[in-house]
Design a protein around this motif. Sequence first.
Motif, PDB file in Angstrom:
ATOM      1  N   ALA A  35       0.701  -1.169  -0.057  1.00  8.26           N
ATOM      2  CA  ALA A  35      -0.005  -0.088   0.143  1.00  8.26           C
ATOM      3  C   ALA A  35       0.644   1.363  -0.157  1.00  8.26           C
ATOM      4  O   ALA A  35       2.164   1.408   0.819  1.00  8.26           O
ATOM      5  N   SER A  36       0.688   2.269  -0.769  1.00  7.86           N
ATOM      6  CA  SER A  36       2.128   3.889  -0.726  1.00  7.86           C
ATOM      7  C   SER A  36      -0.008   4.444  -0.052  1.00  7.86           C
ATOM      8  O   SER A  36      -1.000   4.619  -0.530  1.00  7.86           O
ATOM      9  N   ASN A  37       1.031   5.810   0.233  1.00  9.53           N
ATOM     10  CA  ASN A  37      -0.074   6.364   1.545  1.00  9.53           C
ATOM     11  C   ASN A  37       0.787   7.283   1.068  1.00  9.53           C
ATOM     12  O   ASN A  37       2.400   7.862   1.661  1.00  9.53           O
ATOM     13  N   ARG A  38       0.388   8.620   1.326  1.00  6.44           N
ATOM     14  CA  ARG A  38       1.436  10.656   1.617  1.00  6.44           C
ATOM     15  C   ARG A  38       1.624  10.488   3.156  1.00  6.44           C
ATOM     16  O   ARG A  38       3.171  10.419   3.908  1.00  6.44           O
ATOM     17  N   SER A  39       0.400   9.575   3.924  1.00  4.07           N
ATOM     18  CA  SER A  39       0.594   9.611   4.622  1.00  4.07           C
ATOM     19  C   SER A  39       0.941   8.536   5.993  1.00  4.07           C
ATOM     20  O   SER A  39       0.739   7.353   6.062  1.00  4.07           O
ATOM     21  N   ARG A  40       2.043   8.698   6.875  1.00  2.00           N
ATOM     22  CA  ARG A  40       2.847   7.653   7.346  1.00  2.00           C
ATOM     23  C   ARG A  40       2.153   6.987   8.450  1.00  2.00           C
ATOM     24  O   ARG A  40       2.622   5.475   8.492  1.00  2.00           O
ATOM     25  N   GLU A  41       1.094   7.923   8.697  1.00  2.00           N
ATOM     26  CA  GLU A  41       0.654   6.630  10.516  1.00  2.00           C
ATOM     27  C   GLU A  41      -0.713   6.270   9.379  1.00  2.00           C
ATOM     28  O   GLU A  41      -0.785   5.058  10.674  1.00  2.00           O
ATOM     29  N   LYS A  42      -1.275   6.290   8.318  1.00  2.00           N
ATOM     30  CA  LYS A  42      -2.428   5.641   7.690  1.00  2.00           C
ATOM     31  C   LYS A  42      -0.930   4.360   7.808  1.00  2.00           C
ATOM     32  O   LYS A  42      -1.702   2.898   7.946  1.00  2.00           O
ATOM     33  N   LEU A  43       0.336   4.003   6.633  1.00  2.00           N
ATOM     34  CA  LEU A  43       0.463   3.473   6.070  1.00  2.00           C
ATOM     35  C   LEU A  43       1.332   2.165   7.853  1.00  2.00           C
ATOM     36  O   LEU A  43       1.285   1.174   7.254  1.00  2.00           O
ATOM     37  N   GLU A  44       1.614   2.921   8.549  1.00  2.00           N
ATOM     38  CA  GLU A  44       2.188   2.018  10.168  1.00  2.00           C
ATOM     39  C   GLU A  44       0.831   0.733  10.573  1.00  2.00           C
ATOM     40  O   GLU A  44       0.756   0.120  11.355  1.00  2.00           O
ATOM     41  N   ALA A  45      -0.009   1.750  10.438  1.00  2.00           N
ATOM     42  CA  ALA A  45      -1.802   1.674  10.949  1.00  2.00           C
ATOM     43  C   ALA A  45      -2.464   0.153  10.001  1.00  2.00           C
ATOM     44  O   ALA A  45      -2.010  -0.892  11.188  1.00  2.00           O
ATOM     45  N   ILE A  46      -2.074   0.065   8.636  1.00  3.14           N
ATOM     46  CA  ILE A  46      -2.361  -1.254   8.102  1.00  3.14           C
ATOM     47  C   ILE A  46      -1.341  -1.732   8.461  1.00  3.14           C
ATOM     48  O   ILE A  46      -1.374  -3.120   8.149  1.00  3.14           O
ATOM     49  N   HIS A  47       0.274  -1.316   8.638  1.00  3.55           N
ATOM     50  CA  HIS A  47       1.100  -2.707   8.305  1.00  3.55           C
ATOM     51  C   HIS A  47       1.172  -3.519   9.600  1.00  3.55           C
ATOM     52  O   HIS A  47       0.794  -4.702  10.189  1.00  3.55           O
ATOM     53  N   ALA A  48       0.839  -2.403  10.645  1.00  7.15           N
ATOM     54  CA  ALA A  48       0.496  -2.947  12.375  1.00  7.15           C
ATOM     55  C   ALA A  48      -0.343  -4.367  12.329  1.00  7.15           C
ATOM     56  O   ALA A  48      -0.417  -5.034  12.801  1.00  7.15           O
ATOM     57  N   SER A  49      -1.684  -3.873  11.175  1.00  4.69           N
ATOM     58  CA  SER A  49      -2.651  -4.742  11.511  1.00  4.69           C
ATOM     59  C   SER A  49      -2.501  -5.677  10.339  1.00  4.69           C
ATOM     60  O   SER A  49      -3.474  -6.818  10.795  1.00  4.69           O
ATOM     61  N   CYS A  50      -1.887  -5.654   9.624  1.00  2.39           N
ATOM     62  CA  CYS A  50      -1.552  -7.004   8.505  1.00  2.39           C
ATOM     63  C   CYS A  50      -0.620  -6.698   7.624  1.00  2.39           C
ATOM     64  O   CYS A  50      -0.826  -8.248   7.257  1.00  2.39           O
TER      65      CYS A  50
END
Length: 267
Positions: A35-50
């Motif tokens: 997944a790509s996104n400008r928001s590192r916070e969103k990327l950290e959340a999806i990495h942590a959950s999946c």
Amino acid sequence: MRDLHISFIGCGNMASAMIHGIIKAGKVAPDNVMASNRSREKLEAIHASCDIRTTTDNCEAAAFADVLFLSVKPQFYEQVICEIKDDIRPECLIVSIAPGKTLAWLSSLLGTDKKILRTMPNTPAMVGEGMMGICPNERMTEDDVHLLQDICKSFSRTQVVGEHLMDVVTAVSGSSPAYVFLFIEAMADAAVAGGMTRSQAYEFAAQSVLGSAKMVLETGKHPGELKDMVCSPAGTTIEAVRVLEDKGLRSAVFEAMMACLDKSKGM
């Protein structure tokens, strides 16, 4: 488990719901999803959950993908496509989830040689109960469509529809959860006015909507027939139905959906 690389450009609520469904169903290994996104916070959340791959580089995500979901907001589509189009693999299946963006428009930016699937998902995908209309361009084969349907069934039902119906799909399923939430909220407010606690009211109202929808899908009966089954002569339900008809419930829903359809056509 398929040996596919799947990328999502954009990682908002809809993309996150899709990713969770795909990983939970075991369609591909987490390491095969990016997944790509400008928001590192969103990327950290999806990495942590999946435990998937993440990046802030859209071109990296595009180059990684056998299946590429364009899950940014419609107003950013042109900018993102121009950014990534030279990095997309020749046989990549490109999935659009944007309302109003036609296959012809997408092809004009991505290239007429590209395999493109136009879709319209909805937010119940977050609980594995989504509904998607899908429309492939002429470059996609039956096997390509079946592959995408198999991936998407992990979070949604799918139906192939003609492109002339995609704006209708937006009105009847893409946007309609909001109408249903309003209905649930209104029922719950009335229940609270009648003395029920707020938490009880939401559960009673939401479960009634869930069960009613399941009856439509599983019995195959016309909604009017199911309504009549609840309406006893001179009973409470028919009195409530009379008020809903008097207040124009059907007309309000009809007009709201037509406004949604017109807005989708103009996007």
